[in-house]
Design a protein around this motif. Sequence first.
Motif, PDB file in Angstrom:
ATOM      1  N   ARG A   5      14.711 -49.350 -16.316  1.00 46.95           N
ATOM      2  CA  ARG A   5      13.518 -49.523 -17.265  1.00 46.95           C
ATOM      3  C   ARG A   5      14.398 -49.566 -18.611  1.00 46.95           C
ATOM      4  O   ARG A   5      14.619 -48.206 -18.902  1.00 46.95           O
TER       5      ARG A   5
ATOM      6  N   ILE B 130      12.609 -54.630 -17.713  1.00 45.99           N
ATOM      7  CA  ILE B 130      13.645 -54.177 -16.912  1.00 45.99           C
ATOM      8  C   ILE B 130      14.931 -55.154 -17.022  1.00 45.99           C
ATOM      9  O   ILE B 130      14.782 -56.129 -16.968  1.00 45.99           O
TER      10      ILE B 130
ATOM     11  N   GLY C 173      11.219 -57.847 -17.956  1.00 44.39           N
ATOM     12  CA  GLY C 173      10.403 -57.945 -16.907  1.00 44.39           C
ATOM     13  C   GLY C 173       9.714 -58.782 -16.186  1.00 44.39           C
ATOM     14  O   GLY C 173       9.747 -59.749 -16.414  1.00 44.39           O
TER      15      GLY C 173
ATOM     16  N   ARG D 202      19.285 -52.177 -11.777  1.00 45.31           N
ATOM     17  CA  ARG D 202      18.267 -52.275 -12.701  1.00 45.31           C
ATOM     18  C   ARG D 202      17.796 -51.036 -13.262  1.00 45.31           C
ATOM     19  O   ARG D 202      17.832 -50.160 -12.438  1.00 45.31           O
TER      20      ARG D 202
ATOM     21  N   LEU E  11      10.403 -51.064  -9.305  1.00 51.31           N
ATOM     22  CA  LEU E  11      11.664 -51.403  -9.764  1.00 51.31           C
ATOM     23  C   LEU E  11      12.510 -52.184  -8.821  1.00 51.31           C
ATOM     24  O   LEU E  11      13.096 -51.623  -7.867  1.00 51.31           O
TER      25      LEU E  11
END
Length: 425
Positions: free
Chosen positions: A107, A299, A33, A105, A261
């Motif tokens: 999480r 991520i 991330g 992408r 995101l």
Amino acid sequence: MDQSLHAVKGNRVRRLRVSQRVAVTALAALLAGAAAPALATADSKAVPKAAAGQDRPELQQAIQAFVDAGFLGMQARVNDERGEWVGSAGQRKLGASAKPPTNGRFRIGSATKPFIATVVLQLVDDGKIGLDASVVDYLPEFELDRRITVRMLLQHTSGLYAYTGEFRPDGSVEPGIPAAGREWVDNRFKTYQPQELVRFAMSRPARFEPGKGWSYSNTNYTLAQLLIEKVTGHSIAEEMKRRILRPLKLRGTVVPGTTDLPGPHAHGYYRYQDESGQWKVVDVTRQNPSLQAGNGDMISTTKDLHTFFSALNSGKLLPTRLLAEMRKPHPKSAGIFGSYGLGIYVQDLGPGCGIVLNHNGSATGGYSTAMLSTPDGKKTLTASITFGDVAPDLAQAFSKALENLLRQVFCGGQARRADEATPAP
């Protein structure tokens, strides 16, 4: 095969089976991330022609089964002796017809933990951390029990209370910092400091004496992040980039410092009940991941997760002795995904399938992740599944879809024989 893998070979309790109690976590396992460069558009172009979904219809059908079970969408990537296959099914967003992007992408939730564990073990290899040293020697400010070692953090044997809540002996939940329901929805943009999360956990009684049991607790990995930052003098984002992301060219992976995101992505949704008992659905694509500091906040993409997990298991990130430590399962940790080592599960899928290493992830609301690999890193499955506005059929349809996908990838597509029934845990 090293001795740690032999230890789980033949254990039928940990074969292809999903119970409703762990189904949501299983999603994370099944699918893979902060701010980083935008995803290169070349990512999708780099997929060889043989990766087209129609060339392996059994895999496309396998991921479609998850959408049929009630999930909004899924993207998956398989790397094996036949090359690379990528596919997606379902919707990218509620009300849209487009499928989830195969280079998108998402999480990754607790699939963050193997990244953190790898950095800690690299620091062990550098001589900056002792694997069996007391954590309090590095982080005295938390006044931890001196018996808690670095190994216990990575292995979930510290006994530390999970700051998002724990299950009581009768099965009811003792609430912690809200990580579900309307209270989480209303506070999903709140910023938490990792020290705040640890201090909350330290204010609650330990589950057991250090080293005397096993209990999955995100508190352990938030402490592991703080340990990395204390020893190196760098933020976790800086150290992750220096040790893993840049060397492996993981351009789609970030340790987030933002609610967004970035880059192409599918949307994730969260269902909850309001005070009147009515079901509500909210788009949780944007959320503050600081509640999962060090344990579930990263991520990534299916491509990057493949690259990372293949490199880890093929010995490119850790020396042999520490990779063996990582794969050494704790005897009290046996569960649906295998037995826990240091940041990864070791699971025996049974005859004709063999052992896989995995770590699943379920971000708070919206997304679940799968990251699985054979011990040599040559065969991997990485995937992301997104929740929509209906409740998926976790008890039957999801269970069947999960088993079928694992068998297609790791068992040559063979069906389970009648004599392979798995005993209840």
